[in-house]
Structures are given as structure tokens and as C-alpha cells.
Design an enzyme around this catalytic site. Structure first.
Site, PDB file in Angstrom:
ATOM      1  NE  ARG A  62      -3.824   1.873   2.572  1.00  0.00           N
ATOM      2  CZ  ARG A  62      -4.068   2.462   3.592  1.00  0.00           C
ATOM      3  NH1 ARG A  62      -3.700   2.441   4.788  1.00  0.00           N
ATOM      4  NH2 ARG A  62      -5.163   3.598   3.467  1.00  0.00           N
ATOM      5  CG  HIS A  66      -1.195   5.628   0.583  1.00  0.00           C
ATOM      6  ND1 HIS A  66      -1.886   6.306   1.611  1.00  0.00           N
ATOM      7  CD2 HIS A  66      -1.997   4.919  -0.052  1.00  0.00           C
ATOM      8  CE1 HIS A  66      -2.963   5.604   1.919  1.00  0.00           C
ATOM      9  NE2 HIS A  66      -3.018   4.744   0.864  1.00  0.00           N
ATOM     10  CG  ASN A  94      -1.430   8.684   7.772  1.00  0.00           C
ATOM     11  OD1 ASN A  94      -2.445   8.688   8.446  1.00  0.00           O
ATOM     12  ND2 ASN A  94      -0.335   9.580   8.416  1.00  0.00           N
ATOM     13  CG  HIS A 192      -8.156  -3.546  -1.480  1.00  0.00           C
ATOM     14  ND1 HIS A 192      -9.088  -2.231  -1.786  1.00  0.00           N
ATOM     15  CD2 HIS A 192      -7.245  -2.499  -1.187  1.00  0.00           C
ATOM     16  CE1 HIS A 192      -8.570  -1.111  -1.543  1.00  0.00           C
ATOM     17  NE2 HIS A 192      -7.371  -1.211  -1.213  1.00  0.00           N
TER      18      HIS A 192
HETATM   19  C1  HEM Z   1      -8.785   2.461  -5.798  1.00  0.00           C
HETATM   20  C2  HEM Z   1      -8.560   3.343  -4.910  1.00  0.00           C
HETATM   21  C3  HEM Z   1      -8.280   2.644  -3.401  1.00  0.00           C
HETATM   22  C4  HEM Z   1      -8.820   3.224  -2.345  1.00  0.00           C
HETATM   23  C5  HEM Z   1     -10.005   4.068  -2.185  1.00  0.00           C
HETATM   24  C6  HEM Z   1      -8.129   2.405  -1.166  1.00  0.00           C
HETATM   25  C7  HEM Z   1      -8.703   2.592   0.158  1.00  0.00           C
HETATM   26  C8  HEM Z   1      -7.884   1.750   1.035  1.00  0.00           C
HETATM   27  C9  HEM Z   1      -8.484   1.854   2.509  1.00  0.00           C
HETATM   28  C10 HEM Z   1      -9.445   2.597   2.916  1.00  0.00           C
HETATM   29  C11 HEM Z   1      -7.819   0.939   3.222  1.00  0.00           C
HETATM   30  C12 HEM Z   1      -7.841   0.602   4.547  1.00  0.00           C
HETATM   31  C13 HEM Z   1      -6.949   1.408   5.607  1.00  0.00           C
HETATM   32  C14 HEM Z   1      -7.141   0.962   7.020  1.00  0.00           C
HETATM   33  O1  HEM Z   1      -8.443   1.225   7.611  1.00  0.00           O
HETATM   34  O2  HEM Z   1      -6.087   0.723   7.745  1.00  0.00           O
HETATM   35  C15 HEM Z   1      -6.894   0.290   2.168  1.00  0.00           C
HETATM   36  C16 HEM Z   1      -6.239  -0.912   2.580  1.00  0.00           C
HETATM   37  C17 HEM Z   1      -5.244  -1.362   1.443  1.00  0.00           C
HETATM   38  N1  HEM Z   1      -4.869  -1.074   0.286  1.00  0.00           N
HETATM   39 FE1  HEM Z   1      -6.081   0.080  -0.809  1.00  0.00          FE
HETATM   40  N2  HEM Z   1      -7.258   1.673  -1.777  1.00  0.00           N
HETATM   41  C18 HEM Z   1      -7.101   1.812  -3.183  1.00  0.00           C
HETATM   42  C19 HEM Z   1      -6.306   1.452  -4.021  1.00  0.00           C
HETATM   43  C20 HEM Z   1      -5.010   0.553  -3.579  1.00  0.00           C
HETATM   44  C21 HEM Z   1      -4.055   0.233  -4.484  1.00  0.00           C
HETATM   45  C22 HEM Z   1      -3.971   0.769  -5.796  1.00  0.00           C
HETATM   46  C23 HEM Z   1      -3.288  -0.417  -3.620  1.00  0.00           C
HETATM   47  C24 HEM Z   1      -1.981  -1.164  -4.151  1.00  0.00           C
HETATM   48  C25 HEM Z   1      -1.459  -1.351  -5.361  1.00  0.00           C
HETATM   49  C26 HEM Z   1      -3.860  -0.779  -2.347  1.00  0.00           C
HETATM   50  C27 HEM Z   1      -3.359  -1.636  -1.507  1.00  0.00           C
HETATM   51  C28 HEM Z   1      -3.697  -1.747   0.003  1.00  0.00           C
HETATM   52  C29 HEM Z   1      -3.497  -2.720   0.632  1.00  0.00           C
HETATM   53  C30 HEM Z   1      -2.658  -3.736   0.500  1.00  0.00           C
HETATM   54  C31 HEM Z   1      -4.328  -2.610   1.819  1.00  0.00           C
HETATM   55  C32 HEM Z   1      -3.963  -3.295   3.231  1.00  0.00           C
HETATM   56  C33 HEM Z   1      -3.283  -2.677   4.206  1.00  0.00           C
HETATM   57  C34 HEM Z   1      -3.038  -3.408   5.565  1.00  0.00           C
HETATM   58  O3  HEM Z   1      -3.176  -4.368   5.773  1.00  0.00           O
HETATM   59  O4  HEM Z   1      -2.528  -2.568   6.426  1.00  0.00           O
HETATM   60  N3  HEM Z   1      -4.992   0.141  -2.455  1.00  0.00           N
HETATM   61  N4  HEM Z   1      -7.251   0.807   1.027  1.00  0.00           N
HETATM   62  C1  LIG Z   2       1.543   6.482  10.580  1.00  0.00           C
HETATM   63  C2  LIG Z   2       1.256   7.770  11.015  1.00  0.00           C
HETATM   64  O1  LIG Z   2       2.200   8.628  10.868  1.00  0.00           O
HETATM   65  N1  LIG Z   2       0.018   8.122  11.151  1.00  0.00           N
HETATM   66  C3  LIG Z   2      -0.656   9.328  11.534  1.00  0.00           C
HETATM   67  C4  LIG Z   2      -1.553   9.714  10.338  1.00  0.00           C
HETATM   68  O2  LIG Z   2      -2.325  10.838  10.542  1.00  0.00           O
HETATM   69  C5  LIG Z   2      -2.906  10.912  11.676  1.00  0.00           C
HETATM   70  C6  LIG Z   2      -3.508  12.380  11.809  1.00  0.00           C
HETATM   71  O3  LIG Z   2      -4.602  12.440  10.714  1.00  0.00           O
HETATM   72  C7  LIG Z   2      -1.924  11.105  12.768  1.00  0.00           C
HETATM   73  O4  LIG Z   2      -2.459  10.981  14.097  1.00  0.00           O
HETATM   74  C8  LIG Z   2      -1.123   9.491  12.685  1.00  0.00           C
HETATM   75  O5  LIG Z   2      -0.030   9.586  13.820  1.00  0.00           O
END
Ligand code: HEM
Ligand SMILES: CC(=O)N[C@H]1CO[C@H](CO)[C@@H](O)[C@@H]1O
Ligand SMILES: *[C@@H]1O[C@H](CO)[C@@H](O)[C@H](O)[C@H]1NC(C)=O
Ligand SMILES: *[C@@H]1O[C@H](CO)[C@@H](O)[C@H](O)[C@H]1NC(C)=O
Length: 327
Positions: A62, A66, A94, A192
Site C-alpha cells: 500500500r 500512497h 495514511n 485488496h
Molecule cells: C482504488 C482506490 C483505493 C482506495 C479508495 C483504497 C482504500 C483503502 C483503504 C481505506 C484501506 C484500509 C485502511 C485502513 O483502514 O487501515 C486500504 C487498505 C489497503 N490498500 Fe487500498 N485503496 C485503493 C487502492 C489501492 C491500491 C492501488 C493499492 C496497491 C496497489 C492498495 C493496497 C492496499 C492494501 C495492501 C491494503 C491493506 C493494508 C494493510 O493491511 O494494512 N490499495 N485501501
Molecule cells: C503512521 C502515521 O504517521 N500516522 C498518522 C496519520 O495521520 C494522523 C492524523 O490524521 C496521525 O495522528 C497519525 O499519527
């Protein structure tokens, strides 16, 4: 991009050209002479640690997204706040971006081997690929030679990164602005298939979709009931962890797409991928073929994403510490 589409979308085309023209300047094995062991050191560190913490592969993947969507793949995502600037890593999207320490460890090893040579931007890209491969996911090529940026703004992360509740057109536009098309959107969203989220990224869909205590009609009802009963038990839960691809969230496979067509995409941004005919066509194609086809296509989109807005040559710098601009 064909001539016809270019006339209507001159700005996008200029962007696509600029992005396209930098691709050629990254190259495979950029550090072959300047730091011959660089890529081996990254891979060895990943192989040593990721099998013990396989859930770190997802956030490291991810991180490339970003990084690359904000100011290009220039490690701007790693910069810390300064007294007068809020950096990307402290912007809302983030939330739970993890793996900063892991990148820092790799950076220390590389600084010990060849000081000032290997960029943090390349480290992010290499670590993401190697982590995914180490956990059984697809391999993609990572040409190197990216240099690090010196600017990181939280507001730009907010503007460029798509949110979990965005609709198809919003996603399409944000991807197009980075030179990525609908196919790339579908494939990269396939990331995802691994990883986790927190309830608050989708509780609106299961508790209060339009402000009248309803649920999102685009979400499978049984799934919504189950999420309320067993995962996100209150509308304000922001800490419980939920897998986007339950039961196979550690495996890089097609089940994310299988869920989408069952109306079980967890975010609105996932669910919306079955609302557009060309996007559906990509999904159906993936589902018809083997996971290896998905891997190969995912690889192409990752290579494209990894080249967004890269700084090369004498642009930018090679940071000594990934969180800090060199003085
Ligand atoms: C299409 C638009 C996208 C949106 C709106 C989106 C949004 C999100 C959100 C909201 C999360 C969860 C964050 C959390 O609650 O901790 C997430 C997790 C994740 N995203 Fe996306 N994402 C997108 C595209 C992508 C892309 C392009 C990649 C990489 C190629 C990606 C890889 C991941 C991965 C691997 C996770 C899991 C992270 C973890 O396990 O901590 N996402 N994404
Ligand atoms: C990992 C990290 O830096 N997280 C930050 C993301 O942004 C929030 C504020 O929106 C911070 O509180 C977190 O520390
Ligand atoms: C960057 O910020 C993080 C989180 O606040 C902190 O742990 C780390 O020590 C900082 N890094 C540097 C080099 O200042
Ligand atoms: C749903 O949202 C509306 C508007 O924000 C709010 O007034 C209402 O109290 C919420 N209802 C529930 C059941 O949470």
C-alpha cells in the site's frame, strides 16, 4: 493513447506523455555499478523478516500506492512533519499506513553498504515487490533510479489519494490524472486481496448510508448483517480490524474479484468497480482466467504505477535518512 482521445483531453495527454517520457529513464539494475549488492540486501532483509510478520506485506504494498500518487514515487510519504509543515504521512488517508520502520531498517543497511547511493523511493518500490513475492504473490519488474523528493504535504495526500467512499468516476479521474486507466484501476484495486482495514472505513455502508439508519443497497444483505453482528458492532467502532478479503486475506488470489461480483466488495471504492461496463469486462476477464493471468496483468499495472512522476538524473536528492530532507 490514440490521437482522437488526445484532442479531447489535451491535459491528460500531456501528463501521460510526461509520465511516459520518464519511464524510459528508470532502468533495471540501476545500482549494478554504484552499489552492486543493493537489491540483494533488500531481498535478503525481506526474506529474513517478512515470513515472521507476513501481515506487513500488505501495508508495504500500500505504501507504494500512497507514495506514487502524491508527487510521484519520490518517497515523499516517508518525510516527517517539520515545525511549519504537516507531511503526507500525517494526513488522514495514511491511517494505519504501516511499515515505516521496516523501510528505515533497509535504508540503514544500504547506507552502511554504500552511503548516499540508494534512494528511499527505490527502497519503497523494491521492498513492496519483494514482500509480495515472499508471501506468494506476483512478481513485477522494478526498474530503479528514482530520486527522493524534498516536499511532502498532507493536503496533497488528501487531494490525490482516493477515499474508501469514492464512486467510479471519482476513482477513474484520480487514476487518469496519474496516467492510469480503468484496467489499471481494477487490477491495482486487486491489491485488496491482501490486508486489513478498520470498521470506520465502511461503517456508513452498514449502519447509516443515506442518513436514515439504512444500509448501502449495493452491499450484499447477508454480508452486511454478518459484519454488524460479528465485526463492527457499533456505528462508531474505529478500532476493530476487518479483512477486505475474509478467509484469504493473506493470499494473493482472485477471491477479491469473486467477492466483488457477489456484491461483497468492502469499500464503496471496491463495490463501485461493478457499476461500469468496461470495468466489469476487466473483472470478468480476470475471473475467466487463471490467477497467473491476474499476476501478469497486476505486474504491468504495478510497473506503470512505479513510474509515476519519478525524479531522475540530478532532480531531487538521495536522502540520508528517509524521514528527513538532507541539510
Ligand atoms: C482504488 C482506490 C483505493 C482506495 C479508495 C483504497 C482504500 C483503502 C483503504 C481505506 C484501506 C484500509 C485502511 C485502513 O483502514 O487501515 C486500504 C487498505 C489497503 N490498500 Fe487500498 N485503496 C485503493 C487502492 C489501492 C491500491 C492501488 C493499492 C496497491 C496497489 C492498495 C493496497 C492496499 C492494501 C495492501 C491494503 C491493506 C493494508 C494493510 O493491511 O494494512 N490499495 N485501501
Ligand atoms: C503512521 C502515521 O504517521 N500516522 C498518522 C496519520 O495521520 C494522523 C492524523 O490524521 C496521525 O495522528 C497519525 O499519527
Ligand atoms: C519521524 O517521526 C517518527 C514519528 O513521529 C519518529 O518516530 C521518528 O523518530 C522521526 N524520525 C526522525 C529521523 O526524526
Ligand atoms: C444517521 O445519520 C444522520 C445524519 O448524519 C443522523 O442524524 C442520524 O442520527 C443517524 N442515525 C443513526 C441510526 O445512526
Amino acid at each position: 493513447m490514440g490521437k482522437k482521445t488526445c484532442f479531447g483531453k489535451i491535459i491528460l495527454c500531456v501528463l501521460a506523455f510526461l509520465i511516459g517520457s520518464t519511464v524510459a529513464d528508470l532502468k533495471l539494475g540501476f545500482y549494478e555499478k554504484s552499489c552492486p549488492n543493493a537489491e540483494k540486501i533488500v531481498l535478503a532483509h525481506v526474506k529474513k523478516h517478512i515470513p515472521n510478520v507476513p501481515t506487513l506485506a500488505a501495508p508495504l504494498l500500500r505504501m507504494t500506492f500512497h507514495d506514487c500518487f502524491v508527487r510521484g514515487c519520490d518517497a515523499s510519504v516517508l518525510l516527517n512533519d517539520t515545525s511549519n509543515n504537516q507531511a503526507e504521512r500525517n494526513a488522514r488517508p495514511n491511517l494505519s499506513l504501516r511499515g515505516y520502520d521496516f523501510i528505515d531498517e533497509v535504508k540503514s543497511l544500504l547506507e552502511a553498504e554504500c552511503p548516499g547511493i540508494v534512494s528511499c523511493a527505490d527502497i519503497i518500490s523494491l521492498v513492496a515487490r519483494d514482500s509480495v513475492v515472499t508471501t506468494g504473490g506476483p512478481y513485477w519488474k522494478v526498474p530503479t533510479g528514482r530520486r527522493d523528493g524534498t516536499i511532502s504535504r498532507a493536503s496533497e495526500a488528501l487531494n490525490n489519494l482516493p477515499g474508501a467512499n469514492e464512486n467510479f468516476n471519482a476513482l477513474k479521474t484520480k487514476f487518469e490524472l496519474k496516467g492510469l486507466n480503468i484496467k489499471d484501476l481494477v487490477l491495482l484495486s486487486g491489491a485488496h486481496t491482501i490486508g486489513i482495514t478498520h470498521c470506520n472505513t465502511f461503517t456508513n455502508r452498514i449502519y447509516n448510508f443515506t442518513g436514515i439508519g439504512d444500509q448501502d443497497p449495493a452491499l450484499d444483505n447477508d454480508y452486511a448483517v454478518n459484519l454488524r453482528a460479528n465485526k463492527c458492532k457499533t456505528p462508531t467502532d474505529s478500532t476493530t480490524i476487518v479483512e477486505m478479503d475474509p478467509s484469504s486475506s493473506k493470499n494473493f488470489d482472485l477471491s477479491y474479484y469473486k467477492l466483488l461480483v457477489k456484491r461483497r466488495g468492502l469499500f464503496q471504492s471496491d463495490a463501485t468497480l461493478i457499476t461500469d461496463s468496461s470495468s466489469i469486462a476487466v473483472i470478468n476477464q480476470l475471473l475467466k482466467k487463471s490467477p497467473l493471468y491476474f499476476f501478469a496483468e497486476f505486474a504491468k499495472s504495478m510497473e506503470k504505477m512505479g513510474a509515476i512522476g519519478v525524479k531522475i538524473g540530478t532532480d531531487g536528492q538521495i536522502r540520508k535518512h528517509c524521514a528527513l530532507v538532507n541539510r
